[in-house]
Design a protein around this motif. Structure first.
Motif, PDB file in Angstrom:
ATOM      1  N   ILE A   1      -6.615   5.743   2.459  1.00 24.58           N
ATOM      2  CA  ILE A   1      -7.919   5.060   2.451  1.00 24.58           C
ATOM      3  C   ILE A   1      -7.730   3.565   2.717  1.00 24.58           C
ATOM      4  CG2 ILE A   1      -9.860   4.406   0.966  1.00 24.58           C
ATOM      5  CD1 ILE A   1      -9.342   7.097  -0.548  1.00 24.58           C
ATOM      6  N   GLN A   2      -6.771   2.971   2.003  1.00 19.38           N
ATOM      7  CA  GLN A   2      -6.549   1.540   2.156  1.00 19.38           C
ATOM      8  C   GLN A   2      -5.973   1.213   3.525  1.00 19.38           C
ATOM      9  OE1 GLN A   2      -7.799  -0.825  -0.013  1.00 19.38           O
ATOM     10  NE2 GLN A   2      -8.685   1.122  -0.665  1.00 19.38           N
TER      11      GLN A   2
ATOM     12  N   ASP B   1     -11.705  10.358   7.064  1.00 21.34           N
ATOM     13  CA  ASP B   1     -13.107  10.064   6.738  1.00 21.34           C
ATOM     14  C   ASP B   1     -13.432   8.590   6.985  1.00 21.34           C
ATOM     15  OD1 ASP B   1     -13.555  12.662   6.006  1.00 21.34           O
ATOM     16  OD2 ASP B   1     -13.513  12.305   3.837  1.00 21.34           O
ATOM     17  N   VAL B   2     -12.499   7.715   6.574  1.00 18.85           N
ATOM     18  CA  VAL B   2     -12.729   6.275   6.738  1.00 18.85           C
ATOM     19  C   VAL B   2     -12.709   5.904   8.226  1.00 18.85           C
ATOM     20  CG1 VAL B   2     -11.869   3.960   6.201  1.00 18.85           C
ATOM     21  CG2 VAL B   2     -11.738   5.763   4.463  1.00 18.85           C
TER      22      VAL B   2
ATOM     23  N   CYS C   1      -9.211  -0.839  10.241  1.00 19.15           N
ATOM     24  CA  CYS C   1     -10.603  -1.047  10.675  1.00 19.15           C
ATOM     25  C   CYS C   1     -10.986  -2.517  10.577  1.00 19.15           C
ATOM     26  CB  CYS C   1     -11.565  -0.214   9.827  1.00 19.15           C
ATOM     27  SG  CYS C   1     -11.304   1.556   9.980  1.00 19.15           S
TER      28      CYS C   1
ATOM     29  N   ALA D   1       1.441   2.761  -3.326  1.00 21.81           N
ATOM     30  CA  ALA D   1       0.291   3.198  -4.132  1.00 21.81           C
ATOM     31  C   ALA D   1       0.490   4.626  -4.616  1.00 21.81           C
ATOM     32  CB  ALA D   1      -0.993   3.104  -3.316  1.00 21.81           C
TER      33      ALA D   1
ATOM     34  N   ARG E   1      -1.912   6.764  -5.314  1.00 24.87           N
ATOM     35  CA  ARG E   1      -2.846   7.588  -4.552  1.00 24.87           C
ATOM     36  C   ARG E   1      -3.728   6.682  -3.710  1.00 24.87           C
ATOM     37  NH1 ARG E   1      -5.940  11.593  -8.415  1.00 24.87           N
ATOM     38  NH2 ARG E   1      -6.407  12.505  -6.403  1.00 24.87           N
ATOM     39  N   GLY E   2      -4.367   7.259  -2.711  1.00 23.44           N
ATOM     40  CA  GLY E   2      -5.353   6.510  -1.936  1.00 23.44           C
ATOM     41  C   GLY E   2      -4.751   5.601  -0.881  1.00 23.44           C
ATOM     42  N   ALA E   3      -3.462   5.828  -0.534  1.00 17.28           N
ATOM     43  CA  ALA E   3      -2.807   4.977   0.468  1.00 17.28           C
ATOM     44  C   ALA E   3      -3.515   5.096   1.823  1.00 17.28           C
ATOM     45  CB  ALA E   3      -1.336   5.357   0.605  1.00 17.28           C
TER      46      ALA E   3
ATOM     47  N   GLN F   1      -8.740   1.255   5.907  1.00 16.33           N
ATOM     48  CA  GLN F   1      -9.564   0.051   5.736  1.00 16.33           C
ATOM     49  C   GLN F   1      -8.915  -1.149   6.450  1.00 16.33           C
ATOM     50  OE1 GLN F   1     -11.691  -1.241   1.886  1.00 16.33           O
ATOM     51  NE2 GLN F   1      -9.946  -2.620   1.994  1.00 16.33           N
TER      52      GLN F   1
ATOM     53  N   LYS G   1      -8.684  11.928   3.775  1.00 16.52           N
ATOM     54  CA  LYS G   1      -9.431  10.760   3.294  1.00 16.52           C
ATOM     55  C   LYS G   1      -9.349   9.628   4.328  1.00 16.52           C
ATOM     56  CE  LYS G   1      -9.073  11.799  -1.614  1.00 16.52           C
ATOM     57  NZ  LYS G   1      -7.831  12.600  -1.735  1.00 16.52           N
TER      58      LYS G   1
ATOM     59  N   ALA H   1     -15.806   7.111   9.926  1.00 17.27           N
ATOM     60  CA  ALA H   1     -16.983   6.304   9.584  1.00 17.27           C
ATOM     61  C   ALA H   1     -16.986   5.001  10.368  1.00 17.27           C
ATOM     62  CB  ALA H   1     -17.004   6.031   8.078  1.00 17.27           C
ATOM     63  N   ALA H   2     -15.784   4.477  10.653  1.00 15.18           N
ATOM     64  CA  ALA H   2     -15.692   3.206  11.377  1.00 15.18           C
ATOM     65  C   ALA H   2     -15.668   3.421  12.900  1.00 15.18           C
ATOM     66  CB  ALA H   2     -14.441   2.448  10.947  1.00 15.18           C
TER      67      ALA H   2
ATOM     68  N   ASN I   1       0.817  -1.207   0.000  1.00 15.68           N
ATOM     69  CA  ASN I   1       0.000   0.000   0.000  1.00 15.68           C
ATOM     70  C   ASN I   1       0.857   1.266   0.000  1.00 15.68           C
ATOM     71  OD1 ASN I   1      -2.349   1.531   0.171  1.00 15.68           O
ATOM     72  ND2 ASN I   1      -2.243   1.574   2.401  1.00 15.68           N
TER      73      ASN I   1
END
Lengths: 290, 120
Positions: free
Chosen positions: B53-54, B78-79, B60, B47, B49-51, B57, B75, B82-83, B44
């Motif tokens: 977020i993953q 946010d994840v 969580c 990556a 982009r989006g490291a 995830q 980002k 949410a968790a 990850n």
């Protein structure tokens, strides 16, 4: 014929050359379209000053998840190579700005919990400047992914004899999308070490995409002929050269076309247009003949 | 309760890592069991982009309710939010030192991302 005007380095003079070539062709009565594919910073309209007749929205598909049906199995997140989805124990989060609209998540979802809906990412200003058709792609501010808007601008090409594509700088996806199916690429290169470095990268791109190309040197006297010699040594054809001229910078900074404001440059652009069309036709014929 | 800590190594004495999305590993410490597992985040970390977020995830999914890290972007936040994961932005020498700070009870939870996104 689709002619892409590109460069590696930004500020090399792509738009200056593209707008003046298109204007020259249109003045000669050639049915011409100008497509501004530099959708992150489109500025050709400042020079061509078209009347906008249509504003066409550009959408991309975005996944929408039915949270009631989703079992949070995680397959959508696994297949997403852009990391746009986060699957938690009781919900799925989508990050639109990372999504490339590939549809992979829709395809793999075993519960059919994902469908696609359109999402606005930009628009096209379509119109005319005299007889010249001008279409400008505009990426929405805050959006990160330009190629869908570039594709949409390219679809505006009609039955014109000549289509000029003003490419974004660089060698990344937006530039690739612009030049990938062009019949010929004219690289505008600034005669400096930086310009030459980025020209080499851009030529690598054209060669990888198997696009025929030639070079036009802008501010050609800046490096005492070093970039020209580099082109000659590598067998890259140089079709035209324009030396450093403060008058061009002044006219460009006030939004004027060089061929209108500085009549002594008309011949340069007329000849460049002839040469680039001839070079494109030769390579096209060579390809047709195998 | 499980606590996730960002680290460049794989045990309690390993150096604390200030980055979240691109941290080499996450050590998930189980307070009740006094045991831990390590999640490898190195794929990850590469990556484009989006490291974040993953990374969020993965943390969580392993059931962590608390995250101890240096920086957390919008980002990832946010994840985690949410968790329902509580985030603490700290400075620490090792994983053990980070856990010690948490156990002392003096840390204040973050109210949002404390760094900006890389591309926006």
């Amino acid at each position: 014929m689709k002619l892409a005007i590109a460069s590696g380095k930004g500020g090399a003079g792509k738009t200056m050359v593209a707008t003046n070539l298109a204007w020259t062709a249109a003045q000669q009565g050639v049915k011409t379209a100008f497509l501004d594919c530099d959708v992150e910073e489109p500025n050709a309209a400042l020079f061509l000053k078209p009347d906008i007749e249509n504003v066409i929205p550009v959408h991309v598909p975005k996944p929408v998840i039915n949270q009631d049906v989703c079992t949070h199995c995680g397959l959508c997140s696994d297949i997403c190579r852009y990391n746009a989805l986060a699957v938690l124990s009781d919900k799925v989060l989508l990050f639109n700005e990372l999504c490339h609209s590939c549809g992979g998540c829709v395809h793999v979802c075993p519960e059919h919990a994902i469908h696609e809906e359109p999402r606005l990412v930009g628009h096209i200003d379509a119109g005319h400047a005299g007889a010249l058709k001008v279409c400008t792609g505009v990426l929405k501010v805050g959006e990160a992914i330009a190629p869908p808007v570039v594709k949409a601008v390219k679809q505006q090409a009609g039955d014109e004899t000549l289509t000029i594509l003003d490419s974004p700088p660089g060698t990344a996806c937006p530039a690739v999308e612009t030049v990938r199916d062009a019949d010929f690429v004219l690289f505008v290169a600034e005669a400096t070490p930086f310009g030459r470095h980025d020209l080499a990268l851009a030529i690598d791109l054209a060669q990888a995409l198997k696009r025929p190309f030639a070079v036009m040197l802008n501010r050609a006297d800046l490096d005492h002929g070093e970039t020209r010699r580099w082109c000659e040594e590598n067998g890259f054809r140089v079709l035209a050269e324009i030396d450093e001229d403060r008058r061009i910078a002044e006219k460009c900074s006030s939004g004027e076309l060089v061929v209108d404001a500085l009549p002594d440059y008309r011949e340069v652009f007329t000849k460049l247009l002839e040469d680039v069309v001839a070079a494109a036709e030769i390579t096209t014929n060579e390809r047709v003949q195998g | 309760m499980k606590i996730a800590v960002t680290t460049s190594g794989t045990d309690l004495e390993a150096p604390f890592e200030a980055r979240f999305g691109r941290a080499p590993h996450f050590l998930i410490y189980d307070l009740e069991q006094s045991a831990f597992e390590v999640i490898d985040n190195q794929a990850n970390a590469q990556a484009a982009r989006g490291a974040g977020i993953q990374a969020a995830q993965s943390v969580c999914q392993r059931g962590a309710q608390v995250l101890l890290t240096g920086h957390c972007g919008p980002k990832a936040w946010d994840v985690l939010q949410a968790a329902g994961v509580e985030v603490f932005n700290i400075q620490a020498s090792t994983v053990a030192n980070a856990l010690e700070q948490y156990n002392n009870g003096s840390l204040k939870p973050a109210g949002g991302a404390n760094v900006r996104g890389h591309w926006s």
